[in-house]
Design a protein around this motif. Structure first.
Motif, mmCIF file in Angstrom:
data_model
loop_
_atom_site.group_PDB
_atom_site.id
_atom_site.type_symbol
_atom_site.label_atom_id
_atom_site.label_comp_id
_atom_site.label_asym_id
_atom_site.label_seq_id
_atom_site.Cartn_x
_atom_site.Cartn_y
_atom_site.Cartn_z
ATOM 1 N N ALA A 8 26.718 -50.489 45.941
ATOM 2 C CA ALA A 8 26.988 -49.263 44.959
ATOM 3 C C ALA A 8 28.321 -48.453 45.495
ATOM 4 C CB ALA A 8 25.545 -48.499 44.895
ATOM 5 N N LEU A 9 28.440 -48.635 46.863
ATOM 6 C CA LEU A 9 29.479 -47.902 47.503
ATOM 7 C C LEU A 9 30.815 -48.325 46.754
ATOM 8 C CD1 LEU A 9 30.700 -45.949 49.755
ATOM 9 C CD2 LEU A 9 30.565 -47.989 51.235
ATOM 10 N N VAL A 10 31.096 -49.757 46.561
ATOM 11 C CA VAL A 10 32.345 -50.411 46.065
ATOM 12 C C VAL A 10 32.481 -50.104 44.646
ATOM 13 C CG1 VAL A 10 33.419 -52.371 45.841
ATOM 14 C CG2 VAL A 10 32.299 -52.127 48.191
ATOM 15 N N PHE A 11 31.622 -50.398 43.948
ATOM 16 C CA PHE A 11 31.560 -50.146 42.615
ATOM 17 C C PHE A 11 32.005 -48.596 42.050
ATOM 18 C CE2 PHE A 11 29.186 -54.057 41.853
ATOM 19 C CZ PHE A 11 30.062 -54.579 40.636
ATOM 20 N N SER A 12 31.330 -47.761 42.943
ATOM 21 C CA SER A 12 31.532 -46.247 42.707
ATOM 22 C C SER A 12 33.157 -45.858 43.110
ATOM 23 C CB SER A 12 30.443 -45.563 43.650
ATOM 24 O OG SER A 12 30.684 -44.048 43.341
ATOM 25 N N ARG A 13 33.623 -46.483 43.956
ATOM 26 C CA ARG A 13 34.922 -46.047 44.403
ATOM 27 C C ARG A 13 35.946 -46.670 43.451
ATOM 28 N NH1 ARG A 13 37.120 -42.014 45.819
ATOM 29 N NH2 ARG A 13 35.652 -41.772 47.824
ATOM 30 N N LEU A 14 35.479 -47.932 43.186
ATOM 31 C CA LEU A 14 36.523 -48.763 42.227
ATOM 32 C C LEU A 14 36.293 -48.225 40.738
ATOM 33 C CD1 LEU A 14 38.189 -51.203 41.641
ATOM 34 C CD2 LEU A 14 35.981 -52.592 41.191
ATOM 35 N N MET A 15 35.110 -47.520 40.582
ATOM 36 C CA MET A 15 34.917 -46.737 39.299
ATOM 37 C C MET A 15 36.194 -45.655 39.191
ATOM 38 S SD MET A 15 31.725 -45.046 37.466
ATOM 39 C CE MET A 15 31.823 -44.432 35.682
ATOM 40 N N SER A 16 35.979 -44.743 40.067
ATOM 41 C CA SER A 16 36.931 -43.618 40.451
ATOM 42 C C SER A 16 38.273 -43.827 40.462
ATOM 43 C CB SER A 16 36.593 -42.917 41.380
ATOM 44 O OG SER A 16 36.915 -43.629 42.798
ATOM 45 N N PHE A 17 38.696 -44.991 40.881
ATOM 46 C CA PHE A 17 40.115 -45.455 40.948
ATOM 47 C C PHE A 17 40.784 -46.039 39.544
ATOM 48 C CE2 PHE A 17 40.507 -46.747 45.815
ATOM 49 C CZ PHE A 17 40.079 -45.559 46.165
ATOM 50 N N TYR A 18 39.763 -46.448 38.765
ATOM 51 C CA TYR A 18 40.251 -46.880 37.483
ATOM 52 C C TYR A 18 40.363 -45.966 36.807
ATOM 53 C CZ TYR A 18 38.675 -52.009 38.087
ATOM 54 O OH TYR A 18 38.796 -53.424 38.406
ATOM 55 N N ALA A 31 28.020 -51.534 35.580
ATOM 56 C CA ALA A 31 27.738 -52.441 36.666
ATOM 57 C C ALA A 31 26.946 -51.552 37.698
ATOM 58 C CB ALA A 31 28.756 -53.206 37.462
ATOM 59 N N LEU A 32 27.338 -50.433 37.998
ATOM 60 C CA LEU A 32 26.698 -49.452 38.930
ATOM 61 C C LEU A 32 25.532 -49.044 38.259
ATOM 62 C CD1 LEU A 32 26.900 -47.951 41.602
ATOM 63 C CD2 LEU A 32 28.758 -46.327 40.500
ATOM 64 N N LEU A 33 25.269 -48.572 37.255
ATOM 65 C CA LEU A 33 24.123 -48.396 36.335
ATOM 66 C C LEU A 33 23.154 -49.381 36.362
ATOM 67 C CD1 LEU A 33 25.869 -45.877 33.689
ATOM 68 C CD2 LEU A 33 24.085 -45.274 35.574
ATOM 69 N N ASP A 34 23.544 -50.582 36.126
ATOM 70 C CA ASP A 34 22.543 -51.726 36.418
ATOM 71 C C ASP A 34 22.146 -51.780 37.659
ATOM 72 O OD1 ASP A 34 23.090 -52.557 33.755
ATOM 73 O OD2 ASP A 34 24.616 -54.176 34.472
ATOM 74 N N LEU A 35 22.618 -51.324 39.029
ATOM 75 C CA LEU A 35 22.200 -51.270 40.166
ATOM 76 C C LEU A 35 21.330 -50.085 40.278
ATOM 77 C CD1 LEU A 35 25.322 -52.423 41.978
ATOM 78 C CD2 LEU A 35 23.308 -53.813 42.122
ATOM 79 N N TRP A 36 21.889 -48.937 40.018
ATOM 80 C CA TRP A 36 21.220 -47.746 40.105
ATOM 81 C C TRP A 36 21.078 -46.895 38.660
ATOM 82 C CZ3 TRP A 36 19.093 -46.935 44.891
ATOM 83 C CH2 TRP A 36 19.532 -47.806 45.865
ATOM 84 N N ASP A 95 26.909 -40.104 39.652
ATOM 85 C CA ASP A 95 28.662 -40.471 39.514
ATOM 86 C C ASP A 95 28.657 -41.406 38.453
ATOM 87 O OD1 ASP A 95 31.007 -39.877 40.854
ATOM 88 O OD2 ASP A 95 30.989 -42.215 41.021
ATOM 89 N N ALA A 96 28.101 -42.695 38.162
ATOM 90 C CA ALA A 96 28.112 -43.362 37.166
ATOM 91 C C ALA A 96 28.107 -42.926 35.934
ATOM 92 C CB ALA A 96 27.417 -44.608 37.474
ATOM 93 N N LEU A 97 27.098 -42.036 35.419
ATOM 94 C CA LEU A 97 26.628 -41.473 34.327
ATOM 95 C C LEU A 97 27.700 -40.391 34.050
ATOM 96 C CD1 LEU A 97 23.013 -40.841 34.988
ATOM 97 C CD2 LEU A 97 23.751 -42.294 33.398
ATOM 98 N N PHE A 98 28.037 -39.549 35.024
ATOM 99 C CA PHE A 98 28.993 -38.464 34.473
ATOM 100 C C PHE A 98 30.594 -38.978 34.332
ATOM 101 C CE2 PHE A 98 32.303 -35.575 36.284
ATOM 102 C CZ PHE A 98 32.039 -34.319 35.291
#
Length: 707
Positions: free
Chosen positions: A515-525, A540-545, A550-553
């Protein structure tokens, strides 16, 4: 703030200094109508004057020690802020409440808290915290009518700043105290200042130039004095039970540890603990026995005449205060920070007040009576004692543990940034399969120091040096995703966006469930305006959590940028279920309602925001846009005209000028756009340039009579 249903606990009568509760009775049977809990973050006990530090400037804390009860050997169960406070507030050990670290654990709702006990007994309850680590999203807000975790008033993003200083905390607390001083209350005030980086304000920086850490503690002492003075002014000082507790200490270089969390040595686990009440407790009493932070809750509840929950594992300290008991209590210690930050072994320990055992790949045993600085390891020399203490530790864990999975939550992008700014640079569990025994933190101290140096270099703006540190750490610790994330974060700071994204895409392939990697990658995109890729990372992050804020917002924001408002609204509503108090989210949600045609709901949401935050002009700007989008130009103009009167400034001038032009009122539009140009900050270059173009266009469209 999320909260659980309060635990219904009836008030009980108590005979003061007697350890047994009596039958139900009056709220203030013990004469204690007011309880103030003050927690001192990162306060090493031996750096206070009352604990023997000659250079300390802590007159108010020293005064409390003289007026009340001072525990000379108080221990935290863990040298980390959030889990230590969970133990204070629940009277349970980390093996029970299972919060093991900062940032991605939360306190489960089924565990009764001190605040819930007081609130259900009719007390007013309020908490004022100084660090994002104790944000309400992590569960400590349960039982508090007011939980003030706003790091900066009026900021668009709640907790956008990671901490606030002692003066800001006290400034928030004192108005609440003035309003509630006549009612029974339980209040908690948290000070974070002695945490790295040490930067006390003047005159505390100047008065103790050789020790900024001592300066931070002196500053906290001064601000605590403002609270004591306010209690005196309200004439309730002697009627208030004041409890001062450190959550953990600070190594300050002992055993080569810079801060805290890595080891279980005394510097990090011994804390100050004071109990003061003008009539109910003795004056100038010292208790030499070993006690625990888990004992705070049952002691406070007994003094207030309230029963403790069955889950409480600490004991009331009233027999020790009254002199009927003097034995050391068994103390459990742990830190999971080495494992969850570096992939090294967690540490567990036990002390009986004199002997201390640390369970590690290379175990340690110390005689604290003859070796208080823990320099001589006696594990092999005292083998039989070590074996017995190993059994004692195992039995204590078995008696205290709760068989439930650790309540973790994913670490959002903003959470990562805040934790990084507070010195917690790891922020995620190792995710590579374990192929062998975990390293002893003692054997990896050089990696720890490199980790610390990376954070120091980053904080000082030496990004190239910070990047070198994180790259080397990633090479040495291939199973820890956080170092790739830290390196990518530094690359983004260096405006090397493509490299940062490429690095995280490689990390995603190696850690597909991080989740750490996906969350940061999402913000960079998102920063790169790659909206569709951000949405894919968010999915992908919401599939995990599924409940990751962060993913929702941020997914909602990406859909909004694409004009897909139905999808944005659905995601914003999901985020609101996680953080209903988030001001920026509520603003975005209100705008999305308007964008899908639900105008009245949108305006109602904005009106509620305005009522709660009357000093924030952005809501007027949005309301003006809502009226404009729905063709209500007159209403838009009147709304923004009022905004200009209430909040004069470049944003309101600019918005008002645009709606005046839309209404065909070009002379007035030119006037207000010129006002914007005059007030615009230097950073507003692009908008200012566009404004000059608009002024020229509107000048041409003036009617002859306007000339």
């Amino acid at each position: 703030m999320r909260g659980a249903k309060p635990v219904r606990i009836g008030a009980m009568l108590v005979l003061l200094l007697v350890p047994h509760l009596s039958a139900p009775g009056a709220l203030d049977a013990a004469g204690i109508r007011h309880v103030l809990l003050v927690t001192l973050d990162t306060a090493r006990a031996d750096r206070l004057g009352c604990y023997g530090h000659r250079e300390a400037v802590t007159p108010r804390l020293d005064g409390l020690a003289q007026k009340g009860v001072q525990f000379l050997k108080a221990y935290t169960p863990t040298p980390l802020t959030f889990p230590a406070h969970c133990s204070v507030m629940t009277g349970t050990l980390p093996v029970y409440h299972q919060a093991r670290n900062n940032g991605f654990y939360y306190l489960e709702e089924g565990i009764p808290t001190l605040a819930e006990a007081f609130r259900s007994a009719g007390y007013r309850t309020a908490g004022f915290v100084a660090s994002f680590v104790l944000d309400s999203r992590f569960g400590l807000g349960r039982g508090f009518e007011r939980y003030d975790d706003d790091m900066k008033e009026g900021e668009a993003l709640k907790n956008y700043r990671s901490e606030r200083n002692a003066r800001e905390v006290v400034d928030a607390f004192l108005p609440w105290l003035a309003k509630n001083a006549r009612d029974p209350f339980f209040a908690w005030v948290h000070f974070y200042d002695p945490h790295l980086p040490y930067d006390p304000p003047p005159p505390f920086r100047d008065g103790l130039p050789g020790s900024p850490y001592d300066g931070e503690i002196a500053f906290v002492d001064s601000e605590l004095g403002r609270i004591l003075d306010a209690l005196e002014e309200q004439r309730i000082l002697d009627d208030t039970l004041i409890v001062v507790a450190g959550d953990h200490g600070e190594a300050l270089g002992d055993h080569r540890e810079i801060d805290h969390g890595l080891f279980l040595y005394e510097a990090a686990v011994r804390v100050p603990l004071l109990f003061v009440h003008g009539r109910a407790l003795p004056r100038g009493k010292t208790v030499p026995a070993a006690v625990r932070l888990t004992d705070v809750m049952p002691t406070v509840l007994e003094l207030a005449g309230l029963p403790k929950a069955k889950s409480v594992q600490g004991v009331s300290l009233m027999p020790w205060i009254g002199g009927r008991k003097s034995a050391d209590l068994p103390v459990y210690l742990e830190t999971y920070y080495p494992f969850e930050t570096f992939g090294w072994s967690e540490l567990k320990g036990i002390t009986d007040g004199r002997w201390k055992l640390v369970q590690a790949p290379r175990p340690e045993l110390y005689d604290l009576a003859s070796d208080p600085r823990e320099t001589v390891d006696l594990f092999e020399r005292e083998a039989s004692r070590a074996r017995k203490m190993m059994r004692d530790l195992r039995d204590l864990i078995e008696r205290s543990a709760r068989p439930a999975p650790s309540p973790t939550r994913p670490l959002s992008t903003r959470d990562q940034e805040r934790l990084r700014s507070l010195g917690y640079l790891g922020g995620g569990r190792p995710e590579a399969p374990e192929t062998g025994p975990k390293a002893d933190p003692k054997d990896r101290i050089d990696d720890y120091l490199l980790h610390h140096r990376g954070g120091l270099m980053e904080g000082e703006g030496n990004l190239a040096a910070a990047l070198e540190c994180y790259d080397e750490l990633a090479r040495r610790n291939t199973g820890v995703p956080s170092y790739a994330v830290s390196a990518a974060f530094v690359l983004m700071k260096m405006d090397r966006t493509a490299e940062a994204i490429a690095l995280l895409e490689k990390a995603r392939a190696r850690f597909p469930s991080s989740a750490l990697v996906f969350s940061r990658l999402m913000s960079f995109y998102l920063k790169a305006e790659r909206w569709n890729e951000a949405i894919a990372a968010g999915k992908a992050l919401l599939d995990l959590w599924p409940d990751d804020f962060d993913a929702l917002f941020l997914s909602g924001s990406a859909y909004a940028m694409l004009g897909k408002w139905d999808e944005a609204l659905e995601l914003y509503e999901g985020a609101l279920r996680v953080e209903p108090e988030n001001k920026l989210l509520r603003q975005r949600h209100a705008f999305a309602l308007a964008a899908v045609g639900r105008t009245e709901e949108s305006l109602a949401a904005y009106r509620k925001l305005k009522d709660e935050f009357p000093g924030d002009h952005v809501f007027d700007l949005d309301i003006g846009q809502v009226y404009e989008r729905t063709g209500q130009i007159v209403q838009a103009r009147l709304t923004l005209e009022a905004a200009v009167r209430r909040h004069p400034g470049p944003d309101t001038y600019h918005a008002y000028a645009l709606v005046l032009a839309k209404a065909g009122m070009f002379p007035e539009a030119v006037r207000w756009m010129r006002a914007y140009v005059s007030a615009a900050p230097e950073t507003d270059g692009a908008r200012r340039a566009r404004a000059l173009v608009l002024i020229a266009e509107w000048e041409k469209r003036k009617k002859p009579a306007d000339q």
